[in-house]
Write an enzyme that holds these catalytic residues in place. Sequence first.
Site, short mmCIF file in Angstrom:
data_model
loop_
_atom_site.label_atom_id
_atom_site.label_comp_id
_atom_site.label_asym_id
_atom_site.label_seq_id
_atom_site.Cartn_x
_atom_site.Cartn_y
_atom_site.Cartn_z
N SER A 97 5.94 1.21 -4.61
CA SER A 97 6.71 -0.01 -4.35
C SER A 97 6.85 -0.82 -5.63
O SER A 97 5.86 -1.13 -6.28
CB SER A 97 6.01 -0.89 -3.32
OG SER A 97 5.79 -0.18 -2.14
N HIS A 135 11.55 2.95 -0.10
CA HIS A 135 11.06 4.13 -0.82
C HIS A 135 12.19 5.17 -0.78
O HIS A 135 12.65 5.52 0.29
CB HIS A 135 9.82 4.72 -0.14
CG HIS A 135 8.64 3.79 -0.06
ND1 HIS A 135 7.40 4.12 -0.53
CD2 HIS A 135 8.52 2.55 0.45
CE1 HIS A 135 6.56 3.11 -0.33
NE2 HIS A 135 7.21 2.15 0.28
N ARG A 149 6.73 8.76 -2.06
CA ARG A 149 5.53 9.55 -1.79
C ARG A 149 5.33 9.59 -0.28
O ARG A 149 5.89 8.78 0.46
CB ARG A 149 4.29 8.97 -2.47
CG ARG A 149 4.03 7.50 -2.14
CD ARG A 149 2.59 7.05 -2.36
NE ARG A 149 1.94 7.34 -3.61
CZ ARG A 149 1.92 6.54 -4.68
NH1 ARG A 149 2.54 5.39 -4.65
NH2 ARG A 149 1.27 6.89 -5.77
N THR A 150 4.55 10.56 0.16
CA THR A 150 4.11 10.59 1.55
C THR A 150 2.78 9.84 1.61
O THR A 150 1.87 10.13 0.84
CB THR A 150 3.93 12.03 2.04
OG1 THR A 150 5.21 12.69 1.98
CG2 THR A 150 3.41 12.08 3.47
N HIS A 151 2.71 8.86 2.50
CA HIS A 151 1.47 8.08 2.65
C HIS A 151 0.58 8.71 3.71
O HIS A 151 1.06 9.29 4.69
CB HIS A 151 1.80 6.64 3.05
CG HIS A 151 2.41 5.84 1.94
ND1 HIS A 151 3.77 5.83 1.70
CD2 HIS A 151 1.85 5.03 1.00
CE1 HIS A 151 4.01 5.05 0.65
NE2 HIS A 151 2.88 4.55 0.21
N GLU A 171 -4.96 -5.42 5.28
CA GLU A 171 -6.35 -5.71 5.60
C GLU A 171 -6.50 -7.07 6.31
O GLU A 171 -5.67 -7.98 6.14
CB GLU A 171 -7.20 -5.79 4.31
CG GLU A 171 -7.30 -4.49 3.56
CD GLU A 171 -5.99 -4.11 2.88
OE1 GLU A 171 -5.27 -5.01 2.41
OE2 GLU A 171 -5.70 -2.90 2.85
N SER A 208 -2.47 4.03 -0.95
CA SER A 208 -2.05 5.28 -1.57
C SER A 208 -2.98 5.65 -2.71
O SER A 208 -4.09 5.12 -2.83
CB SER A 208 -0.61 5.16 -2.08
OG SER A 208 -0.56 4.28 -3.18
N ASN A 251 1.22 -8.93 -4.15
CA ASN A 251 0.72 -10.02 -3.30
C ASN A 251 -0.79 -10.15 -3.51
O ASN A 251 -1.43 -9.20 -3.94
CB ASN A 251 1.01 -9.73 -1.81
CG ASN A 251 0.39 -8.40 -1.35
OD1 ASN A 251 0.98 -7.34 -1.53
ND2 ASN A 251 -0.80 -8.48 -0.79
I1 8IG Z 1 2.72 -3.72 -1.80
O1 8IG Z 1 -2.27 -6.27 0.30
C1 8IG Z 1 0.95 -3.82 -0.87
N1 8IG Z 1 0.42 -2.72 -0.38
N2 8IG Z 1 -3.63 -2.19 1.81
N3 8IG Z 1 -2.95 -4.26 1.05
C2 8IG Z 1 -2.72 -2.94 1.21
N4 8IG Z 1 -1.63 -2.33 0.78
C3 8IG Z 1 -0.73 -3.09 0.15
C4 8IG Z 1 -0.88 -4.45 -0.03
C5 8IG Z 1 -2.06 -5.08 0.44
N5 8IG Z 1 0.20 -4.89 -0.68
#
Ligand code: 8IG
Length: 285
Positions: free
Chosen positions: A46, A78, A100-102, A201, A220, A243
């Site tokens: 991302s 994506h 990508r594959t998550h 989370e 990932s 973030n």
């Molecule tokens: I962009 O705050 C992104 N991907 N786990 N936590 C998790 N994945 C994320 C976050 C995040 N921001």
Amino acid sequence: MTDDVAQTPSLDDPGTDPKAVAQAAADRVAELTGVASHDVALVLGSGWAPAGDLLGETLATFATTDLPGFSAAAVAGHSGTIRSVRIGDTERRALVFGTRTHYYEGRGVRAVVHGVRTAAAAGVRTLVLTNGCGGLDPTWTPGTPVLISDHINLTGASPLEGATFVDLTDLYSARLRAICHGVDPTLAEGVYVQFRGPQYETPAEVRMAGILGGTLVGMSTTLEAIAAREAGLEVLGISLVTNLGAGIAPPGGVAQPLSHEEVIAAGKAAAERVGGMLAEVIRQF
Ligand code: 8IG
């Protein structure tokens, strides 16, 4: 129809050798690009999309689904293409995975690391894994790139099958990180904690990640890095903090809720700047 299925063995079948499917995919890459091997692979997470364009001239573009073992991309933002890109004005070639594959997609770990194994089978020796993630350091404003120095894999999964004991000391190459610091001396380093997702989370989970020694939270990278090390690749991991982790307040402010749209927007805003930095790093490999 049945012939096609027979020619493309499912990665999920326990009787399938995932490395054989990766070799078949690499053979197809060689056909589609007209070159027998690639030197570097780049996985764009991302916010990292422009990095591929800034690297050099795109010489071939195809869909991941043109290769054996890949399935369609699942997440908005994506893109499901692979490009063969000339690195600067050199003869070296990068294989750029636009998606990508998550692990949270539930297609299994083999699918998650299939791109890495395909890159290794295509001759790649150096892998750059990028991602967008949450940061635990309140001074990391959205759009801050952070080098991954180490990871904590909280997925409970592994791409390794059987008694494959792989050393992960120095998984994230100190040599490649030094090149990055040469290009941008202000780059911070962090420990990336992979959660399964796809939910972000809770604040308590983010605090737990911090207590464990983590400074980045995401969904990932760690499983791919492990597969890369198994394949003998040198790995650079770089995160774009889009973030703050849930419950982390910015300096002098209050914690905000997370939204996927804001994550994409923060990635877009920083993309050209961090993409340019990464392209310069790769030219220096
Ligand atoms: I962009 O705050 C992104 N991907 N786990 N936590 C998790 N994945 C994320 C976050 C995040 N921001």
